[in-house]
Scaffold this motif. Sequence first.
Motif, PDB file in Angstrom:
ATOM      1  N   LYS A  52      -3.670  -4.354  12.731  1.00  0.00           N
ATOM      2  CA  LYS A  52      -3.638  -3.037  12.088  1.00  0.00           C
ATOM      3  C   LYS A  52      -3.554  -3.157  10.575  1.00  0.00           C
ATOM      4  O   LYS A  52      -4.288  -2.505   9.831  1.00  0.00           O
ATOM      5  N   THR A  53      -2.660  -4.042  10.104  1.00  0.00           N
ATOM      6  CA  THR A  53      -2.490  -4.229   8.660  1.00  0.00           C
ATOM      7  C   THR A  53      -3.758  -4.790   8.030  1.00  0.00           C
ATOM      8  O   THR A  53      -4.183  -4.342   6.954  1.00  0.00           O
ATOM      9  N   ARG A  54      -4.393  -5.755   8.689  1.00  0.00           N
ATOM     10  CA  ARG A  54      -5.624  -6.343   8.142  1.00  0.00           C
ATOM     11  C   ARG A  54      -6.749  -5.313   8.080  1.00  0.00           C
ATOM     12  O   ARG A  54      -7.508  -5.258   7.112  1.00  0.00           O
ATOM     13  N   LEU A  55      -6.866  -4.486   9.111  1.00  0.00           N
ATOM     14  CA  LEU A  55      -7.917  -3.470   9.133  1.00  0.00           C
ATOM     15  C   LEU A  55      -7.688  -2.408   8.057  1.00  0.00           C
ATOM     16  O   LEU A  55      -8.635  -1.916   7.442  1.00  0.00           O
ATOM     17  N   GLN A  56      -6.431  -2.075   7.831  1.00  0.00           N
ATOM     18  CA  GLN A  56      -6.120  -1.054   6.830  1.00  0.00           C
ATOM     19  C   GLN A  56      -6.370  -1.528   5.407  1.00  0.00           C
ATOM     20  O   GLN A  56      -6.538  -0.711   4.502  1.00  0.00           O
ATOM     21  N   THR A  57      -6.402  -2.846   5.213  1.00  0.00           N
ATOM     22  CA  THR A  57      -6.548  -3.377   3.856  1.00  0.00           C
ATOM     23  C   THR A  57      -7.909  -4.024   3.617  1.00  0.00           C
ATOM     24  O   THR A  57      -8.071  -4.784   2.665  1.00  0.00           O
ATOM     25  N   VAL A 247      -1.226   4.431   6.909  1.00  0.00           N
ATOM     26  CA  VAL A 247      -2.192   3.809   5.990  1.00  0.00           C
ATOM     27  C   VAL A 247      -1.683   3.878   4.563  1.00  0.00           C
ATOM     28  O   VAL A 247      -1.736   2.890   3.812  1.00  0.00           O
ATOM     29  N   ILE A 248      -1.176   5.038   4.155  1.00  0.00           N
ATOM     30  CA  ILE A 248      -0.642   5.206   2.797  1.00  0.00           C
ATOM     31  C   ILE A 248       0.528   4.252   2.573  1.00  0.00           C
ATOM     32  O   ILE A 248       0.631   3.594   1.535  1.00  0.00           O
ATOM     33  N   LYS A 249       1.405   4.140   3.567  1.00  0.00           N
ATOM     34  CA  LYS A 249       2.565   3.242   3.466  1.00  0.00           C
ATOM     35  C   LYS A 249       2.138   1.804   3.252  1.00  0.00           C
ATOM     36  O   LYS A 249       2.677   1.093   2.398  1.00  0.00           O
ATOM     37  N   THR A 250       1.137   1.350   4.004  1.00  0.00           N
ATOM     38  CA  THR A 250       0.659  -0.024   3.890  1.00  0.00           C
ATOM     39  C   THR A 250       0.126  -0.309   2.485  1.00  0.00           C
ATOM     40  O   THR A 250       0.460  -1.326   1.875  1.00  0.00           O
ATOM     41  N   HIS A 251      -0.698   0.574   1.957  1.00  0.00           N
ATOM     42  CA  HIS A 251      -1.273   0.374   0.627  1.00  0.00           C
ATOM     43  C   HIS A 251      -0.190   0.381  -0.460  1.00  0.00           C
ATOM     44  O   HIS A 251      -0.256  -0.401  -1.408  1.00  0.00           O
ATOM     45  N   MET A 252       0.799   1.238  -0.323  1.00  0.00           N
ATOM     46  CA  MET A 252       1.861   1.313  -1.334  1.00  0.00           C
ATOM     47  C   MET A 252       2.734   0.065  -1.314  1.00  0.00           C
ATOM     48  O   MET A 252       3.175  -0.408  -2.361  1.00  0.00           O
ATOM     49  N   TYR A 259       0.277   1.884  -7.163  1.00  0.00           N
ATOM     50  CA  TYR A 259       0.599   3.218  -6.644  1.00  0.00           C
ATOM     51  C   TYR A 259       2.068   3.530  -6.941  1.00  0.00           C
ATOM     52  O   TYR A 259       2.962   2.901  -6.388  1.00  0.00           O
ATOM     53  N   GLN A 260       2.292   4.511  -7.788  1.00  0.00           N
ATOM     54  CA  GLN A 260       3.650   4.866  -8.172  1.00  0.00           C
ATOM     55  C   GLN A 260       4.246   5.963  -7.289  1.00  0.00           C
ATOM     56  O   GLN A 260       5.452   6.100  -7.202  1.00  0.00           O
ATOM     57  N   TRP A 261       3.379   6.757  -6.656  1.00  0.00           N
ATOM     58  CA  TRP A 261       3.886   7.800  -5.769  1.00  0.00           C
ATOM     59  C   TRP A 261       2.883   8.060  -4.660  1.00  0.00           C
ATOM     60  O   TRP A 261       1.725   7.634  -4.735  1.00  0.00           O
ATOM     61  N   THR A 262       3.332   8.747  -3.623  1.00  0.00           N
ATOM     62  CA  THR A 262       2.547   8.908  -2.401  1.00  0.00           C
ATOM     63  C   THR A 262       1.214   9.622  -2.638  1.00  0.00           C
ATOM     64  O   THR A 262       0.175   9.207  -2.119  1.00  0.00           O
ATOM     65  N   GLY A 263       1.230  10.693  -3.418  1.00  0.00           N
ATOM     66  CA  GLY A 263       0.005  11.443  -3.678  1.00  0.00           C
ATOM     67  C   GLY A 263      -1.050  10.613  -4.375  1.00  0.00           C
ATOM     68  O   GLY A 263      -2.258  10.749  -4.093  1.00  0.00           O
ATOM     69  N   GLN A 264      -0.615   9.744  -5.278  1.00  0.00           N
ATOM     70  CA  GLN A 264      -1.554   8.867  -5.995  1.00  0.00           C
ATOM     71  C   GLN A 264      -2.238   7.915  -5.017  1.00  0.00           C
ATOM     72  O   GLN A 264      -3.450   7.685  -5.098  1.00  0.00           O
ATOM     73  N   ALA A 265      -1.466   7.352  -4.100  1.00  0.00           N
ATOM     74  CA  ALA A 265      -2.034   6.440  -3.108  1.00  0.00           C
ATOM     75  C   ALA A 265      -3.000   7.167  -2.187  1.00  0.00           C
ATOM     76  O   ALA A 265      -4.087   6.658  -1.872  1.00  0.00           O
ATOM     77  N   ALA A 266      -2.639   8.378  -1.757  1.00  0.00           N
ATOM     78  CA  ALA A 266      -3.513   9.152  -0.881  1.00  0.00           C
ATOM     79  C   ALA A 266      -4.835   9.469  -1.574  1.00  0.00           C
ATOM     80  O   ALA A 266      -5.914   9.359  -0.960  1.00  0.00           O
ATOM     81  N   ALA A 267      -4.778   9.839  -2.858  1.00  0.00           N
ATOM     82  CA  ALA A 267      -5.996  10.156  -3.604  1.00  0.00           C
ATOM     83  C   ALA A 267      -6.890   8.930  -3.754  1.00  0.00           C
ATOM     84  O   ALA A 267      -8.123   9.013  -3.632  1.00  0.00           O
ATOM     85  N   ALA A 268      -6.276   7.764  -4.004  1.00  0.00           N
ATOM     86  CA  ALA A 268      -7.049   6.531  -4.174  1.00  0.00           C
ATOM     87  C   ALA A 268      -7.714   6.118  -2.858  1.00  0.00           C
ATOM     88  O   ALA A 268      -8.868   5.675  -2.848  1.00  0.00           O
ATOM     89  N   ILE A 269      -7.003   6.259  -1.762  1.00  0.00           N
ATOM     90  CA  ILE A 269      -7.574   5.901  -0.450  1.00  0.00           C
ATOM     91  C   ILE A 269      -8.761   6.805  -0.140  1.00  0.00           C
ATOM     92  O   ILE A 269      -9.813   6.351   0.322  1.00  0.00           O
ATOM     93  N   PHE A 270      -8.607   8.094  -0.419  1.00  0.00           N
ATOM     94  CA  PHE A 270      -9.707   9.039  -0.162  1.00  0.00           C
ATOM     95  C   PHE A 270     -10.918   8.719  -1.042  1.00  0.00           C
ATOM     96  O   PHE A 270     -12.064   8.780  -0.585  1.00  0.00           O
ATOM     97  N   LYS A 271     -10.667   8.348  -2.303  1.00  0.00           N
ATOM     98  CA  LYS A 271     -11.755   8.017  -3.225  1.00  0.00           C
ATOM     99  C   LYS A 271     -12.491   6.754  -2.790  1.00  0.00           C
ATOM    100  O   LYS A 271     -13.726   6.683  -2.842  1.00  0.00           O
TER     101      LYS A 271
END
Length: 311
Positions: A52-57, A247-252, A259-271
């Motif tokens: 799961k971790t490898r696929l998410q990254t 997914v957001i937790k793994t990237h952070m 990634y300094q906060w959750t919203g920033q990570a979510a926006a980057a993943i979507f982009k």
Amino acid sequence: MIQKARPALLPPQDVGDTVETLMVYPVVKAFLCGSVSGTCSALLFQPLDLLKTRLQTLQPVDQGSRRDGMLAVLLKVVRTESLWGLWKGMSPSIVRCVPGVGIYFSTLYSSKQYFLRGHPPTALESVLLGVGSRSVAGVCVLPITVVKTRFESGRYSYGSILAALRSIYRSEGRRGLFSGLTATLLRDAPFSGIYLMFYSQTKRTVLRGFPCSVSDPSDSAFTPAVHFGCGIFAGILASLVTQPADVIKTHMQLSPMRYQWTGQAAAAIFKDYGLGGFFQGWVPRTLRRTLMAAMAWTIYEEMMAKMGLKS
């Protein structure tokens, strides 16, 4: 006229100590049952967590390729890191699960005894109990969760859990040890609340439908199978709802400086990945969380019953 001697009353402090002892002892049993159940399930299903971790990254350039499936990642890990590579991150996983699952079940048990006074929880009460218990456990073991995620990713080479904790603290401070806290709570708290609600309600419905010949469904030989089946059903629903937060937790936790906060990570993943990026690794995670939770609850309920405690 001779009066009968009255039994001596315990001093107030002794009464309090006695009640406290009676309350703590079952909680300790619940902690031990939870720890054993968590350890067994963690050992069995660690490879799914690693996949799961490898696929998410996976890098965005790899998205859309037929080579980014779960089976392909599994074969790559076995080929490059040996079969035992699938259990990378096992030590922090065990260190996290033994106290983490124990804290969860003991908190859940004590909360039920304190707030419910023995009556079955409603759907809303199940959600609140699950959310509260998982939040307490999640915060307590988050530093080990960060280490576990980094071990599984293959991007970090720490010598041991202690060395990893020291390295993270020196380079990133306390913030690094608790990176992804919000995303973790957004994942674990709803998962546990939704899981416990569906598990409790489904189990009650199924056991109520047992044949009349079964005088006490809770003592039936079919009960472990019922617990496991209800756990599978509840786990699938809860896993799908909380996948984006995972997914957001793994990237952070892997890139805390980016990634300094959750919203920033979510926006980057979507982009980078689009909407589908929030569901990367959902198959192994759903399998792992579903089977792990079902097994943990089955073992926990059976052990609690053997100890004479109502879960």
